[in-house]
Design a protein around this motif. Structure first.
Motif, short mmCIF file in Angstrom:
data_model
loop_
_atom_site.label_atom_id
_atom_site.label_comp_id
_atom_site.label_asym_id
_atom_site.label_seq_id
_atom_site.Cartn_x
_atom_site.Cartn_y
_atom_site.Cartn_z
N ARG A 13 -45.37 46.37 -33.58
CA ARG A 13 -44.58 45.94 -34.74
C ARG A 13 -43.57 47.04 -35.03
NH1 ARG A 13 -45.67 42.26 -38.69
NH2 ARG A 13 -47.85 42.18 -38.00
N GLU A 62 -50.87 48.48 -31.05
CA GLU A 62 -52.25 48.10 -30.73
C GLU A 62 -52.39 47.99 -29.22
OE1 GLU A 62 -54.73 47.93 -32.73
OE2 GLU A 62 -53.55 48.22 -34.57
N THR A 69 -42.23 41.70 -34.32
CA THR A 69 -43.38 42.00 -33.45
C THR A 69 -43.06 41.54 -32.04
OG1 THR A 69 -44.43 39.88 -33.95
CG2 THR A 69 -45.02 41.76 -35.34
N LEU A 77 -44.03 56.74 -34.10
CA LEU A 77 -45.40 56.31 -34.36
C LEU A 77 -46.10 57.41 -35.14
CD1 LEU A 77 -47.75 54.32 -33.96
CD2 LEU A 77 -48.28 55.51 -31.82
N TRP A 109 -43.11 52.45 -35.46
CA TRP A 109 -43.97 51.55 -34.70
C TRP A 109 -45.34 51.40 -35.38
CZ3 TRP A 109 -41.67 48.88 -31.12
CH2 TRP A 109 -40.79 49.43 -30.19
N THR A 110 -45.92 50.23 -35.21
CA THR A 110 -47.36 50.03 -35.28
C THR A 110 -47.77 49.55 -33.90
OG1 THR A 110 -47.27 49.41 -37.61
CG2 THR A 110 -49.25 48.81 -36.39
#
Length: 260
Positions: free
Chosen positions: A57, A72, A4, A36, A69-70
């Motif tokens: 992440r 936010e 991360t 993503l 990817w994650t």
């Protein structure tokens, strides 16, 4: 493999039917790409704009894979300046330059922090000068730092009374004093005073234009030419918008190289 990090979105484009291929500058892991899933959905509209700050992440089975990817959202500088085309152009130009010149997966924490500082400084009246300083830092980060500490010909340092540094050699990137450079002034690049701590002449607009010409020359000739590539159009759009907004003559012609 998984990690991360904090990141700045550099670019995003469709990948398959619903996913997006996102390139980001992460603070500790450098310029990184990944897929993503669902990145083309309404949920990520605005989140993936160039310059957006995100928490990410990254996951992959092995380190050399593309990975996923994650993402936010944290902050969207571009979203703050939708009604300010010039500031918006600066954000997009900075992201495009980093996307084009940074090697993949090489950490640049100093550049990451400097970019966040640039975005935060966009509220200030002097932000164009800060942008020029940012480009000087980018040149240094990719291996072509300018030497603005002393005259290439005489060795006189910044602040020498009555013979201030006033030019830069377009070949070497080294500063030249007023007296040493005067015979060659038409073939040298003007050195704006704000880059050596002297402040601005007048309102500063012409100094900033000179700074953009200076950094643009070295980006084109010493960074992108080495890669057989063109300077990103986003950077030229920023220059054109700045000149037009301040009623300055269009075009920033490059100087001819000198042996200075």
């Amino acid at each position: 493999m998984e990690w991360t990090d904090d990141a700045i979105v550099l670019s995003s484009r469709p990948f398959g039917d619903t996913a997006a291929l996102v390139v980001a500058l992460t603070r500790e892991h450098g310029r990184h790409a990944g897929v993503l899933h669902g990145g083309q959905s309404q949920r990520y509209r605005g989140v993936l704009e160039p310059g957006a700050q995100v928490a990410v992440r990254w996951r992959a089975r092995t380190a050399d894979q593309l990975g996923t990817w994650t993402v936010e959202p944290v902050r969207s500088p571009a979203g703050l300046y939708l009604d300010d085309p010039l500031r918006l152009a600066a954000i997009v130009a900075a992201a495009a330059l980093m996307d084009a010149v940074l090697a993949e997966r090489e950490a640049h924490p100093g550049l990451y922090d400097a970019t966040l500082a640039l975005f935060q400084a966009l509220d200030l009246d002097i932000w164009p000068a800060i942008y020029v300083r940012w480009e000087v830092g980018l040149l240094e980060e990719v291996g072509f730092g300018l030497d603005l500490t002393q005259c290439a010909s005489t060795g006189q340092p910044v602040g020498t009374p009555n013979d201030q540094l006033a030019y830069v050699s377009p070949r070497t990137g080294r500063a030249v004093s007023l007296s040493a450079g005067e015979p060659y002034r038409d073939k040298l690049l003007p050195l704006p005073g704000f880059l050596i701590g002297l402040g601005f002449q007048g309102g500063g607009e012409e100094d900033v234009a000179a700074g953009l010409r200076l950094t643009g020359h070295f980006l084109e000739r010493h960074v992108f030419a080495q890669r057989h590539a063109e300077v990103p159009p986003a950077r030229q759009r920023l220059v054109e918008r700045y000149l037009r907004a301040n009623n300055l003559p269009g075009g920033l012609p490059a100087a001819e190289p000198q042996e200075t």
